[in-house]
Write a protein that holds these residues in place. Sequence first.
Motif, PDB file in Angstrom:
ATOM      1  N   TRP A   1       0.842  -1.188   0.000  1.00 43.63           N
ATOM      2  CA  TRP A   1       0.000   0.000   0.000  1.00 43.63           C
ATOM      3  C   TRP A   1       0.880   1.242   0.000  1.00 43.63           C
TER       4      TRP A   1
ATOM      5  N   PRO B   1      -4.100  -1.983   4.323  1.00 42.32           N
ATOM      6  CA  PRO B   1      -5.430  -1.486   3.935  1.00 42.32           C
ATOM      7  C   PRO B   1      -5.955  -2.052   2.623  1.00 42.32           C
TER       8      PRO B   1
ATOM      9  N   GLY C   1      -5.665  -5.178   1.723  1.00 39.19           N
ATOM     10  CA  GLY C   1      -6.113  -6.543   1.932  1.00 39.19           C
ATOM     11  C   GLY C   1      -5.404  -7.570   1.074  1.00 39.19           C
TER      12      GLY C   1
ATOM     13  N   HIS D   1     -10.411  -3.417  -3.824  1.00 34.01           N
ATOM     14  CA  HIS D   1      -9.458  -4.161  -2.998  1.00 34.01           C
ATOM     15  C   HIS D   1     -10.131  -4.770  -1.768  1.00 34.01           C
TER      16      HIS D   1
ATOM     17  N   THR E   1     -10.109  -5.683   2.457  1.00 35.96           N
ATOM     18  CA  THR E   1      -9.909  -4.856   3.641  1.00 35.96           C
ATOM     19  C   THR E   1      -9.908  -5.737   4.892  1.00 35.96           C
TER      20      THR E   1
ATOM     21  N   ASP F   1     -10.845  -4.507   7.644  1.00 38.37           N
ATOM     22  CA  ASP F   1     -11.936  -3.923   8.420  1.00 38.37           C
ATOM     23  C   ASP F   1     -13.270  -4.355   7.828  1.00 38.37           C
TER      24      ASP F   1
ATOM     25  N   SER G   1     -16.488  -2.156   7.653  1.00 39.29           N
ATOM     26  CA  SER G   1     -16.619  -1.005   6.753  1.00 39.29           C
ATOM     27  C   SER G   1     -17.397  -1.345   5.490  1.00 39.29           C
TER      28      SER G   1
ATOM     29  N   SER H   1     -14.051   4.726   3.126  1.00 39.34           N
ATOM     30  CA  SER H   1     -12.708   4.720   2.547  1.00 39.34           C
ATOM     31  C   SER H   1     -12.417   6.030   1.828  1.00 39.34           C
TER      32      SER H   1
ATOM     33  N   ARG I   1     -13.878  -1.111  -1.411  1.00 38.60           N
ATOM     34  CA  ARG I   1     -13.318  -2.145  -0.533  1.00 38.60           C
ATOM     35  C   ARG I   1     -14.306  -3.286  -0.323  1.00 38.60           C
TER      36      ARG I   1
ATOM     37  N   ASN J   1     -12.160  -9.635   2.396  1.00 36.37           N
ATOM     38  CA  ASN J   1     -11.034 -10.326   1.770  1.00 36.37           C
ATOM     39  C   ASN J   1     -11.484 -11.592   1.050  1.00 36.37           C
TER      40      ASN J   1
END
Length: 266
Positions: free
Chosen positions: A176, A206, A208, A226, A228, A230, A233, A239, A244, A247
């Motif tokens: 990142w 961030p 992931g 991508h 994440t 988190d 979220s 973001s 996001r 994963n």
Amino acid sequence: MFVKSENVRRISAVLAAATALSGLSGCILVTDTSRMNIDVFQDEIAPVYYDPARVQPATPQSVPQKRNLYQTQFHQTYGLPVSNPVHRIMYDVIRDDGHTIPAIPYSRVDQRFLRQEVSYQTPEAPGTIVVDTKANFLYLVQAEGKAIRYGVGLGKQGFAWSGRGTIQWKQKWPRWTPSDDMVARQPEIKSFSAANGGLESGLNNPLGARALYIFKDGKDTLFRVHGTPDWQSVGRATSSGCVRMFNQDVIDLYDRVGKNASIVVI
């Protein structure tokens, strides 16, 4: 004289009783030939089976309420919970390239944002990614009016990108490197700037587990689809402009998206 009369009465009573018994002897002593009939015998000892035609139907019962149940008649009738065992597999622990991605507590996620195949009418060709920023959905268009829908987190108002582009580059476990504008807004991440080599890949990165890089007219837009770490979220605007995903979902999307796939963000 009295004794003789008493004896006569006793003898008469005995004779009367004997006469009565002799009258009944036709019923008591005659052999019941029907018991010797093999058909009668088999009918009397034959087993009794359940005959639905002779049983009164059960009293109709109302279907359980739809609360906490699937919406199909089958699941309403048998009372299965909302939790889908397929989601347990989709969002279970994944071991990938030396990383262990923790399971998503999908029961705590709005069911709309869990991966699923849906009907989706669009003029876009199969293989196109369509991001609906109003609904927080990403669609991967399939043939015959279908799409795979994923829940996504999106950029806050003022930091979102929209338009038509191309997924020109994909990467597993990316580094990142925040943009200069982001570093200017958040000086605390300066150590992860491009000048400092960015942040190495990993569970706390961030971006992931996967990143799909959006290009427009051959130029990097600096916006990504991508993963994440988190998971909370997803479904929100949190973001800095990127799209996001869980994963587990971005890995699934990464494997399905072809080279130079089109992406439309609306």
